[in-house]
Scaffold this motif. Structure first.
Motif, PDB file in Angstrom:
ATOM      1  N   ASN A  72       0.833  -1.216   0.000  1.00  0.00           N
ATOM      2  CA  ASN A  72       0.000   0.000   0.000  1.00  0.00           C
ATOM      3  C   ASN A  72       0.865   1.261   0.000  1.00  0.00           C
ATOM      4  OD1 ASN A  72      -2.356  -1.438   0.026  1.00  0.00           O
ATOM      5  ND2 ASN A  72      -2.538  -1.456   2.253  1.00  0.00           N
ATOM      6  N   ALA A  73       2.180   1.065  -0.032  1.00  0.00           N
ATOM      7  CA  ALA A  73       3.092   2.208   0.066  1.00  0.00           C
ATOM      8  C   ALA A  73       3.717   2.516  -1.293  1.00  0.00           C
ATOM      9  CB  ALA A  73       4.167   1.912   1.109  1.00  0.00           C
ATOM     10  N   LEU A  74       2.912   2.464  -2.301  1.00  0.00           N
ATOM     11  CA  LEU A  74       3.380   2.779  -3.650  1.00  0.00           C
ATOM     12  C   LEU A  74       2.726   4.076  -4.119  1.00  0.00           C
ATOM     13  CD1 LEU A  74       3.093  -0.651  -5.454  1.00  0.00           C
ATOM     14  CD2 LEU A  74       5.148   0.760  -5.395  1.00  0.00           C
ATOM     15  N   ALA A  75       3.457   4.817  -4.931  1.00  0.00           N
ATOM     16  CA  ALA A  75       2.871   6.038  -5.505  1.00  0.00           C
ATOM     17  C   ALA A  75       3.231   6.111  -6.981  1.00  0.00           C
ATOM     18  CB  ALA A  75       3.402   7.268  -4.769  1.00  0.00           C
TER      19      ALA A  75
ATOM     20  N   ALA B  97       4.690  16.845 -14.135  1.00  0.00           N
ATOM     21  CA  ALA B  97       4.828  16.928 -15.590  1.00  0.00           C
ATOM     22  C   ALA B  97       6.093  16.229 -16.082  1.00  0.00           C
ATOM     23  CB  ALA B  97       4.813  18.389 -15.998  1.00  0.00           C
ATOM     24  N   ASP B  98       7.210  16.380 -15.305  1.00  0.00           N
ATOM     25  CA  ASP B  98       8.473  15.814 -15.806  1.00  0.00           C
ATOM     26  C   ASP B  98       8.605  14.301 -15.577  1.00  0.00           C
ATOM     27  OD1 ASP B  98       8.533  16.216 -13.142  1.00  0.00           O
ATOM     28  OD2 ASP B  98      10.582  16.987 -13.042  1.00  0.00           O
ATOM     29  N   ASN B  99       7.813  13.710 -14.679  1.00  0.00           N
ATOM     30  CA  ASN B  99       7.923  12.250 -14.500  1.00  0.00           C
ATOM     31  C   ASN B  99       6.539  11.596 -14.356  1.00  0.00           C
ATOM     32  OD1 ASN B  99       7.352  13.219 -11.995  1.00  0.00           O
ATOM     33  ND2 ASN B  99       8.865  11.984 -10.896  1.00  0.00           N
ATOM     34  N   PHE B 100       5.601  12.107 -15.134  1.00  0.00           N
ATOM     35  CA  PHE B 100       4.219  11.596 -15.094  1.00  0.00           C
ATOM     36  C   PHE B 100       4.220  10.075 -15.333  1.00  0.00           C
ATOM     37  CE2 PHE B 100      -0.022  10.757 -16.821  1.00  0.00           C
ATOM     38  CZ  PHE B 100      -0.823  11.475 -15.948  1.00  0.00           C
ATOM     39  N   GLY B 101       3.607   9.337 -14.389  1.00  0.00           N
ATOM     40  CA  GLY B 101       3.499   7.883 -14.577  1.00  0.00           C
ATOM     41  C   GLY B 101       4.652   7.097 -13.983  1.00  0.00           C
ATOM     42  N   GLU B 102       5.640   7.780 -13.378  1.00  0.00           N
ATOM     43  CA  GLU B 102       6.805   7.083 -12.820  1.00  0.00           C
ATOM     44  C   GLU B 102       6.449   6.477 -11.451  1.00  0.00           C
ATOM     45  OE1 GLU B 102       9.803   7.320 -14.705  1.00  0.00           O
ATOM     46  OE2 GLU B 102      10.597   5.776 -13.352  1.00  0.00           O
ATOM     47  N   LEU B 103       6.713   5.185 -11.284  1.00  0.00           N
ATOM     48  CA  LEU B 103       6.402   4.506 -10.015  1.00  0.00           C
ATOM     49  C   LEU B 103       7.398   4.940  -8.943  1.00  0.00           C
ATOM     50  CD1 LEU B 103       4.449   2.291  -8.895  1.00  0.00           C
ATOM     51  CD2 LEU B 103       6.317   0.668  -9.246  1.00  0.00           C
ATOM     52  N   GLN B 104       6.867   5.273  -7.762  1.00  0.00           N
ATOM     53  CA  GLN B 104       7.719   5.655  -6.636  1.00  0.00           C
ATOM     54  C   GLN B 104       7.675   4.512  -5.626  1.00  0.00           C
ATOM     55  OE1 GLN B 104       8.970   9.181  -6.812  1.00  0.00           O
ATOM     56  NE2 GLN B 104       8.200   8.643  -8.840  1.00  0.00           N
ATOM     57  N   ASP B 105       8.754   3.737  -5.617  1.00  0.00           N
ATOM     58  CA  ASP B 105       8.771   2.551  -4.761  1.00  0.00           C
ATOM     59  C   ASP B 105      10.006   2.621  -3.864  1.00  0.00           C
ATOM     60  OD1 ASP B 105       8.696   0.098  -3.601  1.00  0.00           O
ATOM     61  OD2 ASP B 105       9.021  -1.053  -5.435  1.00  0.00           O
ATOM     62  N   PHE B 106       9.796   3.128  -2.622  1.00  0.00           N
ATOM     63  CA  PHE B 106      10.942   3.302  -1.732  1.00  0.00           C
ATOM     64  C   PHE B 106      11.158   2.090  -0.824  1.00  0.00           C
ATOM     65  CE2 PHE B 106       9.040   7.504  -2.497  1.00  0.00           C
ATOM     66  CZ  PHE B 106      10.134   8.170  -3.045  1.00  0.00           C
TER      67      PHE B 106
END
Ligand code: ATP
Length: 422
Positions: free
Chosen positions: A127-130, A135-144
């Motif tokens: 549940n900790a995904l974004a 605009a510069d990284n639209f659609g980029e998965l943020q998985d820390f």
């Protein structure tokens, strides 16, 4: 890694693009977060959209609402806002925040933070995904936190060792997600969960709040798997059972609903109360009234639970051969609707099922074209007899003996003349 947002429907994608444009305009960073990202990666449907903003979320929500001419509700004290689009899509906006817990089970201390910090306060890695909407990284998965890997391994993992102590309701969530997604609670997380249960950490949470999370099991399509798992982990002791949950009835409800949900009429119903009734069906009235107080059951849930033992008598009456529609109507009309749905979801007797279907879909909806005013015009005096006449008219209409407005008037004249003479 880029996410293919085109799997979302066109309108949602264009709403998210609007968020991106407005965020850039306001100098804010916005992210799509939580369940929707998880479900999108799993190819599952998800409903509402959660947006986290690095910066002022309310400002962005207001800009979106004004741009889309959508309805907005602002919760200033929480720094959140909800935008409802005219197609019914709901977008929740929240300011990214960090949390710290002073005591186990207590509400956390919250302050503005980064997206990374915001994701760290979540229950499980999955549940900790974004997804970035900038605009510069639209659609980029943020998985820390290794979430993508956990999704692939089908694991439920907490983000840190104190997670269940900070918030014991996560114990229930872990088991519920495990069952819903067909995942497994990861080895170390399971050991932390068991330790937390042994230490009875749930006692640090107010009973109604803990139960509010527990009742979400009943909203699942197949609650029994999760509930059985919770029971096997001794995670249901907080209910202090003096009874055994009725597993057989719970499984029967699941089995019947599997078929019933193919029917449009039943598919939109919320079946959670039916599961709740099945779960508590072996509890005594004394236990029920104590649970109602302790867990803040709603008034209507309490009434349904109190009425539940009466369902046996109704079931028996519905098994009588050769009943007219109006006779079935008379049996069911005074009964609590949730009890009727409960009988429908538990019966394996075809005749009973058919009768309940007809009552719910058809006979319950029958109404008269004429009313008391029309009867007054025919010379009837208002009062008990007039009520009896209207009721008799309705029963005849349910039996198909009265069809048109004219029939109703004729019947009222004939029957009214007899009734009012005596
Ligand atoms: P669904 O709505 O499909 O049941 P969801 O993941 O959207 O699943 P919600 O209960 O709506 O679940 O919560 C939204 C998000 O809030 C979750 O994805 C999770 O990240 C976070 N969340 C909810 N409850 C907790 C909790 N007790 N501790 C930490 N994070 C939580």
């Amino acid at each position: 890694m880029k996410i293919d947002l085109t799997v979302l429907n066109k309108k949602t994608l264009s709403d998210l693009t609007m968020v991106s444009v407005q965020a850039k305009h306001l100098g804010l960073k916005a992210y799509l977060v939580g369940g929707v990202v998880r479900d999108m990666l799993l190819g599952r449907a998800s409903s509402d959209l959660d947006i986290v903003v690095e910066g002022n979320a309310i400002e962005l929500a207001k800009a979106i609402a004004s741009c889309a001419k959508a309805h907005i509700t602002v919760y200033k004290q929480f720094g959140t806002a909800t935008v409802v689009f005219d197609n019914g899509v709901i977008m929740d906006f929240a300011t990214a925040r960090s949390e710290s817990y002073l005591n186990s089970g207590a509400l956390p201390i919250v302050k503005p933070g980064s997206i990374k910090e915001d994701l760290f306060r979540r229950d499980f890695t999955i549940n900790a995904l974004a997804v970035a909407l900038c605009a510069d990284n639209f659609g980029e998965l943020q998985d820390f936190y290794g979430a993508y890997q956990d999704l692939q391994r089908k694991k439920i993992s907490v983000l840190h060792e104190k997670s269940f102590l900070d918030d014991p309701t996560r114990i229930l969530r872990a088991v519920r997600f495990e069952a819903r997604l067909g995942f497994q609670i990861e080895f170390k997380t399971l050991s932390l969960l068991k330790k937390a249960l042994e230490a009875h950490v749930e006692k640090t949470v107010k009973a109604p709040r803990y139960f509010a999370e527990f009742r979400k099991f009943f909203m699942e399509a197949h609650p029994t798997t999760g509930l059985r798992r919770l029971a096997s982990l001794k995670g249901m002791n907080f209910i202090k059972f003096g009874f055994n949950p009725d597993w057989r009835t719970l499984s029967q409800v699941e089995k019947v609903l599997k078929k019933l949900k193919r029917d449009d009429f039943y598919s939109s119903k919320d079946w959670s109360t039916t599961f709740l009734l099945a779960f508590f069906s072996r509890a005594t009235l004394t236990q029920i009234s104590s649970y109602a107080k302790h867990f803040h059951l709603t008034k209507s849930e309490l009434m349904s639970l109190i009425n539940l033992p009466g369902s046996k008598k109704i079931l028996k009456a519905l098994q009588t051969k050769h009943l007219r529609p109006s006779e079935i109507y008379e049996i069911l009309d005074p009964v609590d609707l949730e009890i009727i749905y409960f009988i429908r979801a538990t019966t394996s007797v075809n005749m009973v099922a058919r009768r309940l279907d007809q009552f719910l879909k058809k006979w319950r909806m029958v109404s008269l074209a004429i009313n008391g005013e029309d009867l007054k015009d025919l010379g009837c005096k208002p009062g008990r007899k007039m009520g009896a006449l209207l009721h008799r008219l309705l029963l005849n209409k349910i039996d198909g003996k009265i069809k048109s407005h004219r029939d109703e008037i004729d019947f009222a004249k004939r029957f009214g003349a007899v009734l009012f003479k005596n």
